[in-house]
Design an enzyme around this catalytic site. Structure first.
Site, PDB file in Angstrom:
ATOM      1  N   THR A 128       0.672  -1.106   0.124  1.00 38.63           N
ATOM      2  CA  THR A 128      -0.014  -0.048   0.093  1.00 38.63           C
ATOM      3  C   THR A 128       0.926   1.241   0.043  1.00 38.63           C
ATOM      4  O   THR A 128       1.953   1.204   0.277  1.00 38.63           O
ATOM      5  CB  THR A 128      -1.077  -0.067   1.286  1.00 38.63           C
ATOM      6  OG1 THR A 128      -1.424   1.203   1.494  1.00 38.63           O
ATOM      7  CG2 THR A 128      -0.095  -0.298   2.332  1.00 38.63           C
ATOM      8  N   GLU A 130       0.226   3.696   1.986  1.00 38.37           N
ATOM      9  CA  GLU A 130       0.286   4.038   3.235  1.00 38.37           C
ATOM     10  C   GLU A 130       1.840   3.762   3.593  1.00 38.37           C
ATOM     11  O   GLU A 130       2.342   4.169   4.803  1.00 38.37           O
ATOM     12  CB  GLU A 130      -0.601   3.483   4.260  1.00 38.37           C
ATOM     13  CG  GLU A 130      -2.309   3.882   4.067  1.00 38.37           C
ATOM     14  CD  GLU A 130      -2.281   5.378   4.414  1.00 38.37           C
ATOM     15  OE1 GLU A 130      -1.461   5.768   5.656  1.00 38.37           O
ATOM     16  OE2 GLU A 130      -2.849   6.210   3.948  1.00 38.37           O
ATOM     17  N   TYR A 156      -1.364   0.614  10.676  1.00 36.55           N
ATOM     18  CA  TYR A 156      -1.443  -0.193   9.307  1.00 36.55           C
ATOM     19  C   TYR A 156      -0.218  -0.136   8.520  1.00 36.55           C
ATOM     20  O   TYR A 156       0.078  -0.918   8.007  1.00 36.55           O
ATOM     21  CB  TYR A 156      -2.825   0.735   8.952  1.00 36.55           C
ATOM     22  CG  TYR A 156      -2.953   0.084   7.380  1.00 36.55           C
ATOM     23  CD1 TYR A 156      -3.563  -1.157   7.263  1.00 36.55           C
ATOM     24  CD2 TYR A 156      -2.869   0.959   6.465  1.00 36.55           C
ATOM     25  CE1 TYR A 156      -3.758  -1.569   6.058  1.00 36.55           C
ATOM     26  CE2 TYR A 156      -2.898   0.696   5.059  1.00 36.55           C
ATOM     27  CZ  TYR A 156      -3.490  -0.626   4.694  1.00 36.55           C
ATOM     28  OH  TYR A 156      -3.764  -1.068   3.449  1.00 36.55           O
ATOM     29  N   LYS A 160       1.650  -3.240   7.144  1.00 33.36           N
ATOM     30  CA  LYS A 160       1.990  -3.508   5.686  1.00 33.36           C
ATOM     31  C   LYS A 160       3.329  -3.521   5.173  1.00 33.36           C
ATOM     32  O   LYS A 160       3.534  -4.320   4.158  1.00 33.36           O
ATOM     33  CB  LYS A 160       1.165  -2.477   4.877  1.00 33.36           C
ATOM     34  CG  LYS A 160      -0.394  -2.787   4.854  1.00 33.36           C
ATOM     35  CD  LYS A 160      -0.621  -3.845   3.986  1.00 33.36           C
ATOM     36  CE  LYS A 160      -2.330  -4.204   3.847  1.00 33.36           C
ATOM     37  NZ  LYS A 160      -2.504  -5.236   2.944  1.00 33.36           N
TER      38      LYS A 160
HETATM   39  P1  GDP Z   1      -6.455   6.312   3.998  1.00 29.79           P
HETATM   40  O1  GDP Z   1      -5.627   7.291   2.956  1.00 29.79           O
HETATM   41  O2  GDP Z   1      -6.113   4.891   3.795  1.00 29.79           O
HETATM   42  O3  GDP Z   1      -6.355   6.682   5.389  1.00 29.79           O
HETATM   43  O4  GDP Z   1      -8.213   6.245   3.542  1.00 29.79           O
HETATM   44  P2  GDP Z   1      -9.244   7.274   4.315  1.00 29.79           P
HETATM   45  O5  GDP Z   1     -10.331   7.103   3.313  1.00 29.79           O
HETATM   46  O6  GDP Z   1      -9.629   6.371   5.569  1.00 29.79           O
HETATM   47  O7  GDP Z   1      -8.696   8.825   4.595  1.00 29.79           O
HETATM   48  C1  GDP Z   1      -8.213   9.598   3.817  1.00 29.79           C
HETATM   49  C2  GDP Z   1      -8.111  10.762   4.596  1.00 29.79           C
HETATM   50  O8  GDP Z   1      -9.190  11.422   4.710  1.00 29.79           O
HETATM   51  C3  GDP Z   1      -7.077  10.734   5.722  1.00 29.79           C
HETATM   52  O9  GDP Z   1      -6.238  11.876   5.492  1.00 29.79           O
HETATM   53  C4  GDP Z   1      -7.893  10.937   6.735  1.00 29.79           C
HETATM   54  O10 GDP Z   1      -7.455  11.577   8.025  1.00 29.79           O
HETATM   55  C5  GDP Z   1      -9.147  11.959   6.084  1.00 29.79           C
HETATM   56  N1  GDP Z   1     -10.442  12.092   6.635  1.00 29.79           N
HETATM   57  C6  GDP Z   1     -10.933  13.333   7.071  1.00 29.79           C
HETATM   58  N2  GDP Z   1     -12.206  13.025   7.723  1.00 29.79           N
HETATM   59  C7  GDP Z   1     -12.353  11.704   7.696  1.00 29.79           C
HETATM   60  C8  GDP Z   1     -13.514  10.787   8.215  1.00 29.79           C
HETATM   61  O11 GDP Z   1     -14.252  11.108   8.536  1.00 29.79           O
HETATM   62  N3  GDP Z   1     -13.138   9.280   7.910  1.00 29.79           N
HETATM   63  C9  GDP Z   1     -12.141   8.887   7.489  1.00 29.79           C
HETATM   64  N4  GDP Z   1     -11.889   7.759   7.109  1.00 29.79           N
HETATM   65  N5  GDP Z   1     -11.136   9.835   6.917  1.00 29.79           N
HETATM   66  C10 GDP Z   1     -11.259  11.130   7.203  1.00 29.79           C
END
Ligand code: GDP
Length: 336
Positions: A128, A130, A156, A160
C-alpha cells in the site's frame, strides 16, 4: 475442464475481493474465497452477489486454516487481500493489526510453501501507498515510485511494510513468484463507509434525499491519489501474468484534497457551497496524518500495459450516482 485456472482470494468480502472475483470469473477462473468468522454477516451478500465463489472458512491468524484453504483450492494464483485495512482503526487496534496485516502475510506464504506449492502457486501481496507516509522530506515531485523510501505513519502502514518485505524475502529465499502491488487509494461503489470518499458520497446522497442534514468529518486538507478499484484489480491480475515477480505502483498520477472531493460530490446534487453541510469532529482526526500521497505508475504502464480508465471526476460521479440510486430505493422500501 482440466485446464481451468484456479484462484484463491483472501479478503473476499472486501471491496477489492469483490471486484477481483468478478474479473477472474469473467476470465473463466474457478474462484475460491477465504471467509472469516462463525457468523460473518457478509457471507450472505457474497453468496447472493457472487454465487460462483466457493467459500472456504479460515482466518489469516490461524495457519492451519490457511493450509487447509490452500489444499482445498489448490490455486494457480493466490491474492492476499485480507487485512485490517482502515488506518484510523489500526491506531485503536494496533496489536490486532500486526497479527492480521503483518503476520498474516507470513502465514499465507508459509501455507503455500509447506504444502509444496512454492513453484506452482503465484502469490499477489496487497502492499500500500500508506508505506510511504507522505512526509515533506520523502515527497518526490513526480510521485512515489517503486524505489521511494518508506516511512509509514500508522500501525496499519507499519504492518503492511512487514508484509511487503516478507513477501520479497520469500521471493528471494525460496524462488516463489510473489508480486507486490503498491496500490494508492482506490475507491468505488463497494468501498466501506468508514473510508472518507464513500462516507462523503453516501452522506451527499442522503442529504439530497432529505435523510440526513449534514456530515461530520476530520481534517479536510489531506490529499490522496484516488483511483477506481475496478481498474486496480486488473493491475493485480496483470502482475501475476508477468514474466517475473516484481513490485509495481498502481496510481493515477494525480492528487486531490478532501475539499476537492467534497466540491465535486456536492456539485453532483446541485450544491455549490458544501461548507454549511460539513462539520468537523476531532474523533475523525488521526494521531499522525499522511499529508499527501501521489503515485507514479510509469513502471506498471510500461511493463504491464496497465492504465487506469476512470478519472477523478468520473470516480466521484459514479459513486454519488450509485449512492443516490441505492439510498432512494432503500427509502422507498422503508416508506412503503
Ligand atoms: P486512508 O488514506 O487509507 O487513510 O483512507 P481514508 O479514506 O480512511 O482517509 C483518507 C483521508 O481522509 C485521511 O487523511 C483522513 O484523515 C481523512 N479524513 C477526514 N475526515 C475523515 C473521516 O471522517 N473518515 C475517514 N476515514 N477519513 C477522514
Amino acid at each position: 475442464m482440466a485446464d481451468t485456472r484456479r484462484a484463491l482470494i483472501t479478503g473476499i468480502t472486501g471491496q477489492d475481493g469483490g471486484h477481483l472475483a468478478e474479473l477472474l470469473h469473467e476470465k473463466g477462473y474457478e474462484v475460491y474465497g477465504l471467509i472469516r468468522g462463525q457468523h460473518n454477516p457478509r457471507r450472505e451478500s457474497v453468496a447472493v452477489e457472487m454465487p460462483y465463489v466457493r467459500l472456504i472458512e479460515g482466518d489469516l491468524t490461524d495457519p492451519t486454516s490457511l493450509v487447509r484453504a490452500v489444499e482445498t483450492s489448490d490455486p494457480d494464483e493466490l491474492y492476499n487481500l485480507a487485512a485490517v485495512s482502515h488506518v484510523g482503526y489500526s491506531f485503536k487496534n494496533p496489536t490486532l493489526t500486526a497479527d492480521v496485516t503483518a503476520k498474516g502475510v507470513l502465514n499465507v506464504l508459509e501455507a503455500v510453501r509447506i504444502t509444496g506449492r512454492a513453484e506452482r502457486t503465484r502469490v499477489y501481496q496487497a502492499s500500500t501507498s500508506e508505506m510511504f507516509g507522505g512526509l515533506d522530506y520523502n515527497r518526490p515531485g513526480a510521485g512515489y515510485n517503486e524505489n521511494s523510501l518508506f516511512h509509514p505513519r500508522s500501525p496499519y502502514g507499519v504492518a503492511k511494510l512487514y508484509g511487503h518485505w516478507i513477501a520479497k524475502n520469500y521471493r528471494e529465499s525460496y524462488g516463489m513468484f510473489v508480486a507486490c502491488g503498491i496500490l494508492f487509494n482506490h475507491e468505488g461503489e463497494r468501498r466501506g463507509v468508514e473510508f472518507v470518499t464513500r462516507k462523503i458520497t453516501h452522506a451527499v446522497a442522503r442529504i439530497k434525499l432529505g435523510l440526513q442534514p449534514d456530515i461530520e468529518l476530520g481534517d479536510l486538507w489531506p490529499k490522496r491519489d484516488w483511483g477506481y478499484a475496478g481498474d486496480f484489480v486488473e493491475g493485480m491480475w496483470r502482475m501475476l501474468q508477468h514474466s517475473v515477480p516484481d513490485d509495481f505502483v498502481l496510481a493515477t498520477g494525480e492528487t486531490h484534497s478532501i475539499e476537492e472531493f467534497l466540491t465535486l460530490a456536492f456539485a453532483e446534487i446541485g450544491i455549490e457551497d458544501w461548507r454549511p453541510y460539513v462539520r468537523q469532529n476531532p474523533e475523525f482526526m488521526r494521531p499522525a496524518e499522511v499529508d499527501i500521497l501521489l503515485g507514479d505508475p510509469t513502471k506498471a504502464e510500461q511493463e504491464l500495459g496497465w492504465r487506469r480508465k476512470v478519472d477523478f471526476p468520473g470516480l466521484v460521479s459514479r459513486m454519488v450516482a450509485h449512492d443516490l440510486a441505492t439510498q432512494s430505493a432503500a427509502a422507498s422500501i422503508a416508506s412503503a
